[in-house]
Motif scaffolding. Structure first.
Motif, PDB file in Angstrom:
ATOM      1  N   PHE A  29      25.953 -69.645 -77.039  1.00  0.00           N
ATOM      2  CA  PHE A  29      27.416 -69.641 -76.938  1.00  0.00           C
ATOM      3  C   PHE A  29      27.926 -71.045 -76.637  1.00  0.00           C
ATOM      4  CE2 PHE A  29      31.632 -68.282 -76.249  1.00  0.00           C
ATOM      5  CZ  PHE A  29      32.093 -68.829 -75.067  1.00  0.00           C
ATOM      6  N   ARG A  30      27.313 -71.672 -75.627  1.00  0.00           N
ATOM      7  CA  ARG A  30      27.720 -73.022 -75.265  1.00  0.00           C
ATOM      8  C   ARG A  30      26.587 -73.717 -74.510  1.00  0.00           C
ATOM      9  NH1 ARG A  30      31.947 -72.220 -71.862  1.00  0.00           N
ATOM     10  NH2 ARG A  30      30.744 -72.644 -69.972  1.00  0.00           N
ATOM     11  N   ILE A  31      26.382 -74.966 -74.816  1.00  0.00           N
ATOM     12  CA  ILE A  31      25.395 -75.758 -74.090  1.00  0.00           C
ATOM     13  C   ILE A  31      26.124 -76.654 -73.093  1.00  0.00           C
ATOM     14  CG2 ILE A  31      23.541 -77.448 -74.223  1.00  0.00           C
ATOM     15  CD1 ILE A  31      22.964 -76.518 -77.044  1.00  0.00           C
ATOM     16  N   ASN A  32      25.788 -76.506 -71.827  1.00  0.00           N
ATOM     17  CA  ASN A  32      26.450 -77.316 -70.804  1.00  0.00           C
ATOM     18  C   ASN A  32      25.822 -78.696 -70.688  1.00  0.00           C
ATOM     19  OD1 ASN A  32      28.210 -75.235 -70.171  1.00  0.00           O
ATOM     20  ND2 ASN A  32      26.873 -74.411 -68.585  1.00  0.00           N
ATOM     21  N   VAL A  33      24.528 -78.712 -70.445  1.00  0.00           N
ATOM     22  CA  VAL A  33      23.817 -79.973 -70.235  1.00  0.00           C
ATOM     23  C   VAL A  33      22.592 -80.013 -71.136  1.00  0.00           C
ATOM     24  CG1 VAL A  33      22.693 -81.496 -68.554  1.00  0.00           C
ATOM     25  CG2 VAL A  33      24.553 -79.983 -67.817  1.00  0.00           C
ATOM     26  N   MET A  34      22.348 -81.141 -71.736  1.00  0.00           N
ATOM     27  CA  MET A  34      21.114 -81.363 -72.483  1.00  0.00           C
ATOM     28  C   MET A  34      20.438 -82.598 -71.897  1.00  0.00           C
ATOM     29  SD  MET A  34      22.060 -80.522 -76.446  1.00  0.00           S
ATOM     30  CE  MET A  34      20.390 -79.945 -76.844  1.00  0.00           C
ATOM     31  N   GLY A  35      19.134 -82.619 -71.988  1.00  0.00           N
ATOM     32  CA  GLY A  35      18.467 -83.771 -71.405  1.00  0.00           C
ATOM     33  C   GLY A  35      17.011 -83.896 -71.789  1.00  0.00           C
ATOM     34  N   TRP A  36      16.439 -84.972 -71.287  1.00  0.00           N
ATOM     35  CA  TRP A  36      15.029 -85.272 -71.520  1.00  0.00           C
ATOM     36  C   TRP A  36      14.321 -85.477 -70.179  1.00  0.00           C
ATOM     37  CZ3 TRP A  36      12.807 -85.006 -76.225  1.00  0.00           C
ATOM     38  CH2 TRP A  36      13.660 -84.993 -77.341  1.00  0.00           C
ATOM     39  N   TYR A  37      13.162 -84.880 -70.080  1.00  0.00           N
ATOM     40  CA  TYR A  37      12.281 -85.042 -68.939  1.00  0.00           C
ATOM     41  C   TYR A  37      10.926 -85.502 -69.475  1.00  0.00           C
ATOM     42  CZ  TYR A  37      15.637 -82.612 -65.964  1.00  0.00           C
ATOM     43  OH  TYR A  37      16.760 -82.264 -65.254  1.00  0.00           O
ATOM     44  N   ARG A  38      10.106 -86.017 -68.595  1.00  0.00           N
ATOM     45  CA  ARG A  38       8.773 -86.425 -69.027  1.00  0.00           C
ATOM     46  C   ARG A  38       7.744 -86.127 -67.949  1.00  0.00           C
ATOM     47  NH1 ARG A  38       9.685 -93.021 -69.029  1.00  0.00           N
ATOM     48  NH2 ARG A  38       9.677 -93.333 -66.749  1.00  0.00           N
ATOM     49  N   GLN A  39       6.519 -85.962 -68.401  1.00  0.00           N
ATOM     50  CA  GLN A  39       5.422 -85.682 -67.474  1.00  0.00           C
ATOM     51  C   GLN A  39       4.203 -86.471 -67.912  1.00  0.00           C
ATOM     52  OE1 GLN A  39       4.517 -81.512 -66.919  1.00  0.00           O
ATOM     53  NE2 GLN A  39       3.501 -81.929 -64.981  1.00  0.00           N
ATOM     54  N   ALA A  40       3.786 -87.364 -67.052  1.00  0.00           N
ATOM     55  CA  ALA A  40       2.570 -88.141 -67.292  1.00  0.00           C
ATOM     56  C   ALA A  40       1.383 -87.401 -66.683  1.00  0.00           C
ATOM     57  CB  ALA A  40       2.711 -89.527 -66.678  1.00  0.00           C
ATOM     58  N   PRO A  41       0.181 -87.680 -67.150  1.00  0.00           N
ATOM     59  CA  PRO A  41      -1.007 -86.999 -66.601  1.00  0.00           C
ATOM     60  C   PRO A  41      -1.117 -87.173 -65.100  1.00  0.00           C
ATOM     61  CG  PRO A  41      -1.573 -88.184 -68.598  1.00  0.00           C
ATOM     62  CD  PRO A  41      -0.165 -88.579 -68.263  1.00  0.00           C
ATOM     63  N   GLY A  42      -1.309 -86.066 -64.403  1.00  0.00           N
ATOM     64  CA  GLY A  42      -1.468 -86.103 -62.960  1.00  0.00           C
ATOM     65  C   GLY A  42      -0.188 -86.278 -62.184  1.00  0.00           C
ATOM     66  N   LYS A  43       0.940 -86.280 -62.877  1.00  0.00           N
ATOM     67  CA  LYS A  43       2.224 -86.467 -62.200  1.00  0.00           C
ATOM     68  C   LYS A  43       3.143 -85.291 -62.455  1.00  0.00           C
ATOM     69  CE  LYS A  43       2.185 -91.528 -62.180  1.00  0.00           C
ATOM     70  NZ  LYS A  43       2.975 -92.749 -62.488  1.00  0.00           N
ATOM     71  N   GLN A  44       4.185 -85.190 -61.619  1.00  0.00           N
ATOM     72  CA  GLN A  44       5.158 -84.128 -61.801  1.00  0.00           C
ATOM     73  C   GLN A  44       6.136 -84.485 -62.915  1.00  0.00           C
ATOM     74  OE1 GLN A  44       6.964 -83.498 -57.896  1.00  0.00           O
ATOM     75  NE2 GLN A  44       5.502 -81.869 -57.452  1.00  0.00           N
ATOM     76  N   ARG A  45       6.715 -83.461 -63.478  1.00  0.00           N
ATOM     77  CA  ARG A  45       7.747 -83.678 -64.484  1.00  0.00           C
ATOM     78  C   ARG A  45       8.948 -84.346 -63.815  1.00  0.00           C
ATOM     79  NH1 ARG A  45       9.037 -78.862 -68.641  1.00  0.00           N
ATOM     80  NH2 ARG A  45       6.762 -79.003 -68.653  1.00  0.00           N
ATOM     81  N   GLU A  46       9.508 -85.340 -64.492  1.00  0.00           N
ATOM     82  CA  GLU A  46      10.617 -86.081 -63.910  1.00  0.00           C
ATOM     83  C   GLU A  46      11.753 -86.248 -64.915  1.00  0.00           C
ATOM     84  OE1 GLU A  46       9.286 -90.011 -62.866  1.00  0.00           O
ATOM     85  OE2 GLU A  46       9.004 -90.621 -64.943  1.00  0.00           O
ATOM     86  N   LEU A  47      12.933 -86.405 -64.369  1.00  0.00           N
ATOM     87  CA  LEU A  47      14.121 -86.630 -65.188  1.00  0.00           C
ATOM     88  C   LEU A  47      14.048 -87.996 -65.857  1.00  0.00           C
ATOM     89  CD1 LEU A  47      17.146 -86.067 -65.994  1.00  0.00           C
ATOM     90  CD2 LEU A  47      17.730 -87.274 -63.883  1.00  0.00           C
ATOM     91  N   LYS A  86       7.481 -99.450 -72.240  1.00  0.00           N
ATOM     92  CA  LYS A  86       6.425 -99.971 -71.384  1.00  0.00           C
ATOM     93  C   LYS A  86       5.277 -98.970 -71.323  1.00  0.00           C
ATOM     94  CE  LYS A  86       9.946-102.007 -68.332  1.00  0.00           C
ATOM     95  NZ  LYS A  86      10.471-102.041 -66.938  1.00  0.00           N
ATOM     96  N   PRO A  87       4.077 -99.412 -71.010  1.00  0.00           N
ATOM     97  CA  PRO A  87       2.957 -98.468 -70.895  1.00  0.00           C
ATOM     98  C   PRO A  87       3.245 -97.345 -69.896  1.00  0.00           C
ATOM     99  CG  PRO A  87       2.117-100.693 -71.006  1.00  0.00           C
ATOM    100  CD  PRO A  87       3.616-100.810 -70.917  1.00  0.00           C
ATOM    101  N   GLU A  88       4.007 -97.624 -68.861  1.00  0.00           N
ATOM    102  CA  GLU A  88       4.316 -96.588 -67.877  1.00  0.00           C
ATOM    103  C   GLU A  88       5.300 -95.546 -68.402  1.00  0.00           C
ATOM    104  OE1 GLU A  88       4.475 -99.924 -67.456  1.00  0.00           O
ATOM    105  OE2 GLU A  88       6.172-100.485 -66.148  1.00  0.00           O
TER     106      GLU A  88
END
Length: 121
Positions: A29-47, A86-88
């Motif tokens: 019906f409607r999208i309020n927020v769209m975004g991208w998150y990422r998760q590196a090996p051994g780390k938590q998903r982050e905004l 960057k590699p990070e």
């Protein structure tokens, strides 16, 4: 019944650029927020970055000045232009959408399956 499909990941050298795209489809019906998150090996998903329906962006400090988020409300798509990589920045990048399936249902969060971004040094 809602699907988010990402594309555009890959391998790039440090200093290079990539553009990620995400398309939302299904009962929306409607999208309020769209975004991208990422998760590196051994780390938590982050905004990484989010964008409101009015186009207001929010960026993680680590990507400010290098990444640009944009969306097309008519097409239910969100893009992430990534420059000066960057590699990070290496991680699996996930698309996220906070949306209403119908006019009366509460907002719900949907995730894509992710796309790998690898930045070599």
């Amino acid at each position: 019944q809602v699907q988010l499909v990402e594309s555009g990941g890959g391998l790039v050298q440090a200093g290079g650029s990539l553009r990620l795209s995400c398309s939302a489809s299904g009962s929306i019906f409607r999208i309020n927020v769209m975004g991208w998150y990422r998760q590196a090996p051994g780390k938590q998903r982050e905004l990484v970055a989010t964008i409101m329906s009015d186009g207001t962006p929010i960026y993680a400090d680590s990507v400010k000045g290098r990444f640009t988020i944009s969306r097309d409300n008519a097409k239910n798509t969100v893009d992430l232009q990534m420059n000066s990589l960057k590699p990070e920045d290496t991680a699996v990048y996930y698309c996220r959408a906070d949306l209403l399936v119908t006019k009366t249902t509460p907002p719900y969060t949907f995730w894509g399956r992710g796309t790998q971004v690898t930045v070599s040094s």
